[in-house]
Design a protein around this motif. Structure first.
Motif, short mmCIF file in Angstrom:
data_model
loop_
_atom_site.label_atom_id
_atom_site.label_comp_id
_atom_site.label_asym_id
_atom_site.label_seq_id
_atom_site.Cartn_x
_atom_site.Cartn_y
_atom_site.Cartn_z
N LEU A 80 0.83 -1.21 0.00
CA LEU A 80 0.00 0.00 0.00
C LEU A 80 0.87 1.26 0.00
CD1 LEU A 80 -3.00 -0.75 2.41
CD2 LEU A 80 -3.12 -0.04 0.02
N GLN A 83 1.78 2.07 -3.46
CA GLN A 83 0.62 2.61 -4.18
C GLN A 83 0.30 4.02 -3.72
OE1 GLN A 83 -1.14 1.25 -6.75
NE2 GLN A 83 0.50 -0.31 -6.75
N ARG A 84 0.51 4.28 -2.43
CA ARG A 84 0.18 5.60 -1.90
C ARG A 84 0.99 6.69 -2.59
NH1 ARG A 84 2.36 5.39 3.09
NH2 ARG A 84 4.13 6.62 2.36
N VAL A 87 -0.47 7.28 -6.00
CA VAL A 87 -1.78 7.93 -5.92
C VAL A 87 -1.64 9.40 -5.54
CG1 VAL A 87 -3.91 8.02 -4.56
CG2 VAL A 87 -3.10 5.83 -5.45
N GLN A 95 -8.91 7.84 -6.71
CA GLN A 95 -7.86 6.90 -6.35
C GLN A 95 -7.41 7.11 -4.90
OE1 GLN A 95 -4.57 6.64 -9.05
NE2 GLN A 95 -5.86 6.66 -10.89
N CYS A 99 -7.60 4.41 -1.91
CA CYS A 99 -6.42 4.08 -1.10
C CYS A 99 -6.73 4.21 0.39
CB CYS A 99 -5.26 5.00 -1.48
SG CYS A 99 -3.65 4.43 -0.93
N TYR A 102 -8.54 1.15 1.45
CA TYR A 102 -7.64 0.01 1.62
C TYR A 102 -6.92 0.09 2.97
CZ TYR A 102 -8.22 -1.58 -3.23
OH TYR A 102 -8.74 -2.06 -4.40
N TYR A 103 -6.47 1.29 3.32
CA TYR A 103 -5.80 1.45 4.61
C TYR A 103 -6.76 1.18 5.77
CZ TYR A 103 -1.17 3.13 3.28
OH TYR A 103 0.13 3.21 2.82
N SER A 174 -0.14 7.34 7.14
CA SER A 174 -0.59 7.27 5.75
C SER A 174 -1.98 7.86 5.58
CB SER A 174 -0.58 5.81 5.27
OG SER A 174 0.72 5.27 5.35
N LEU A 178 -2.88 11.12 3.33
CA LEU A 178 -3.84 10.99 2.23
C LEU A 178 -4.99 11.98 2.38
CD1 LEU A 178 -3.98 7.10 1.92
CD2 LEU A 178 -3.31 8.67 0.10
#
Length: 694
Positions: A80, A83-84, A87, A95, A99, A102-103, A174, A178
């Motif tokens: 992740l 991917q972060r 993104v 997106q 994300c 997902y976290y 994270s 985000l």
């Protein structure tokens, strides 16, 4: 009553069934062991080895699965993380939202893992407690001491949840970035939490698991009330109905006034003794006579509180009123004997045992921590207010044939305060009544017929197990018919019996409590004599000095309770505080170089603050290692710690008076030598019992 076995079946994750502690099997094994246990040490040692080996296997199974799951979660977080970065560079809101989802999903899985650890930690603690209760010898101290400090300890993985904190930090950081890419978690204050529901849930679960000590919890340990996991109070709804806030405040008011009464005479006791023709160092006897009487009063007040709270508080107020009047009249009567009798009366009025028991018996569980913290705060405030008041008494007049000056005003002011308190107490205190019996007194302990705990909280599991051994789940055919006998549950009936229940760690903690109270009493009681002799301080200067020392209590306890105790183990803080207490004592010694006020103040500050830290941590550890049989009854853990502290004050004040015969110039070193000796002995005792302090 739902036992822990059923709680375990209800709350555990079915997919992880094989990896939980097999609590049912452990209970069956324990029962079979104890049915065949012998009386000689060899047979006991065999059972201990067999049971600990079985528990080791269970913990290893738990830990290996825990590490495996942590590895899966760490791998997902690593992926992740890659991917972060992509993104966040794309700045695509959809997106970014995905994300975040997902976290949050990883966070939910981490929450399940925390609950897995929490439930297993409860199971380990519970099965060890069962062994201690049912066997003729204890296992917990040996097991925890031998496993927790070993370099290959698996027990640490369960109770310290090593590695989970790093994943919580990764998820928090994270999610924070985000949601707001301009902020960094590490740029925020230490207590900052990302505003996300899953983060709040994880932090709550982690807090339950670590059982971190807040300021209020830390302060509450000083009250030494019942161990709720061993002795849950009956029908908290009955206590709730009887709860009376005004009565609680009046109870705390008694605590506050008594501490003011104790310390208000310290700045002027030496001058009062001198004015009556005695040596200034007789101040040790004057101050200590109150503690001498308290040694006996603590016992009868503790016994009285089994039946009533209002009557002993009334009696306390009357006796303290009389004692302070006698203390004040001694000046005009020119009688040192009347002065001492007055202080003895003040000691006979010590109702601190009642103050503790009222909080324990008649404050609902949800309010009990705050109430007990209030008890400690009231004591600390009284310690500061007493000397501060003494510094204000500068008049010298005669009114109605009575002298009012710095010597007598502490007595007259406290007499007036107790008289006003007595009137308010009579009008405002509400004696609690147990609806089950119609008699005054604390609520009885729960029976299987009327105990109805809340079953939805996972933390209730430890409270519930063992309270009702007769309820049998249809899913668990094992019958818990090996409950403790009535004798093994009964509170101690005498001080001798209570002493026999003390284990070595408890004796060490009581000795440390004696040491710290001795050190504090030496420092406070001789301060007026020492500062007048070496620095020519006035009564007002001594009062200011003592008041400032007293004011350090709350901020120091806040620092330790909110921060230091969350970073270090209690036993580590204990040992460090003992070392610093000895250091402060050493600094206060009079040497070949000129003795300065800066040297005395710095040494006194180190000594007093270290002793204050030591007291909080000592009582915290004492509450953990004390026998459950000493959690209630007349001869309870609170009484034992009170008696140890009071005895220390008596010995310290006697030391000051005896040292005075050598001359004031020898007073400091003569009194500090035994203080330092006690400190060194406490360090040695702590070193040898260190592995048993948890």
């Amino acid at each position: 009553m739902v036992g822990f076995g059923k709680q375990l079946r209800t709350l555990k994750n079915p997919k992880w069934e094989p990896y939980y502690i097999n609590y049912k099997m452990m209970k069956q094994t324990l029962k079979s062991y104890l049915q065949n246990q012998g009386v000689n040490e060899e047979e006991k040692a065999i059972i201990r080895r067999q049971f600990t080996k079985l528990l080791d296997w269970q913990i290893e199974k738990i830990v290996l699965f825990l590490l495996e799951q942590q590895g899966h979660l760490a791998a997902r977080l690593t992926a992740l993380g890659e991917q972060r970065e992509i993104v966040m560079n794309s700045r695509d809101s959809s997106q970014i939202s995905a994300c975040v989802d997902y976290y949050q999903a990883v966070g939910r899985d981490l929450l399940k893992l925390l609950e897995f650890v929490e439930l297993n930690a409860m199971g380990i603690e519970k099965i060890l407690k069962k062994f201690d209760k049912r066997a003729a010898y204890k296992l917990t101290d040996y097991y925890v001491a031998s496993r927790s400090n070993h370099p290959y300890s698996q027990l640490q993985q369960v109770f310290r949840h090593v590695g989970i904190g790093a994943m919580i930090g990764a998820i928090s950081r994270s999610l924070g970035e985000l949601k707001d890419e301009t902020k960094s978690l590490y740029d925020e204050p230490a207590g900052f939490h990302v505003e996300d529901p899953i983060i709040h849930s994880i932090k709550a679960a982690q807090s339950r698991l670590t059982n971190s000590t807040s300021f209020v919890k830390f302060m509450a340990k000083a009250v030494q009330f019942d161990k709720e996991d061993e002795l849950p109070r009956a029908a908290d709804d009955v206590v709730g109905e009887q709860y009376h806030l005004i009565s609680l405040l009046l109870n705390l008011g008694n605590t506050f006034l008594y501490m003011v009464n104790t310390y208000i005479i310290v700045p002027s006791a030496d001058k009062y003794a001198y004015s009556l023709g005695a040596a200034p160092t007789l101040c040790g006897v004057i101050i200590g006579s109150m503690a001498v009487a308290q040694l006996g009063s603590s016992i009868y007040f503790s016994a009285w509180s089994n039946k009533s709270y209002f009557r002993p508080l009334i009696f306390s107020s009357i006796v303290l009123f009389v004692g302070n009047v006698l203390y004040a009249l001694a000046y005009d009567l020119d009688s040192i004997a009347i002065l001492l009798v007055g202080r003895l009366f003040c000691g006979l009025g010590s109702a601190r045992a009642v103050n503790r028991r009222y909080i324990s018996d008649w404050v609902p569980i949800k309010n009990r921590l705050q109430a007990s913290a209030g008890f400690v705060s009231a004591s600390a405030l009284g310690m500061a207010v007493g000397p501060a008041l003494a510094g204000l008494f500068e008049i010298n007049k005669r009114v109605l044939g009575v002298t009012l000056n710095a010597n007598t005003l502490p007595g007259w002011v406290m007499a007036a305060a107790w008289l006003v308190y007595l009137v308010i107490l009579w009008m405002g205190f509400k004696e609690p009544i147990n609806d089950d019996t119609g008699n005054n007194g604390p609520p009885t302990f729960a029976s299987t017929a009327n105990w109805h705990p809340q079953n939805h909280a996972i933390t209730q599991a430890l409270l519930e197990e063992g309270t009702d051994s007769n309820s049998i789940s249809h899913e668990d055919p094992v019958i818990d018919d090996d409950e403790d006998s009535e004798k093994s549950k009964a509170p101690a009936s005498s001080l001798i019996e209570a002493y026999k229940l003390l284990t070595m760690p408890v004796k060490v903690q009581l000795f440390i409590y004696f040491m710290l109270k001795y050190a504090m009493e030496i420092l406070l009681s001789e301060s007026s004599v020492v500062t007048a002799y070496y620095f020519n301080w006035s009564t007002q200067a001594v009062a200011l000095f003592l008041a400032l020392l007293g004011l350090t209590v709350l901020p120091v306890n806040f620092l330790v309770g909110s921060y230091i105790s969350n970073m270090f183990e209690d036993r580590q803080i204990l040992f460090t505080a003992e070392v610093l207490t000895c250091l402060g004592t050493a600094v206060c010694f009079v040497g070949p170089i000129p003795y300065t006020a800066a040297q005395y103040i710095s040494g006194a500050l180190i000594m007093f603050v270290s002793a204050e830290v030591l007291e909080g941590v000592n009582l915290s550890l004492l509450s953990k290692v004390m026998s459950a049989r000493l959690a209630r009854g007349t001869y309870n853990n609170g009484l034992l710690s009170t008696e140890a502290g009071t005895l220390a004050r008596v010995v310290a004040d006697g030391t000051i008076t005896l040292a005075g015969y050598l001359g004031t110039g020898f007073l400091v070193n003569t009194t500090l030598i035994p203080t330092l000796l006690f400190g060194i002995l406490s360090l040695i005792a702590t070193f040898y019992s260190y592995n048993f302090l948890f």
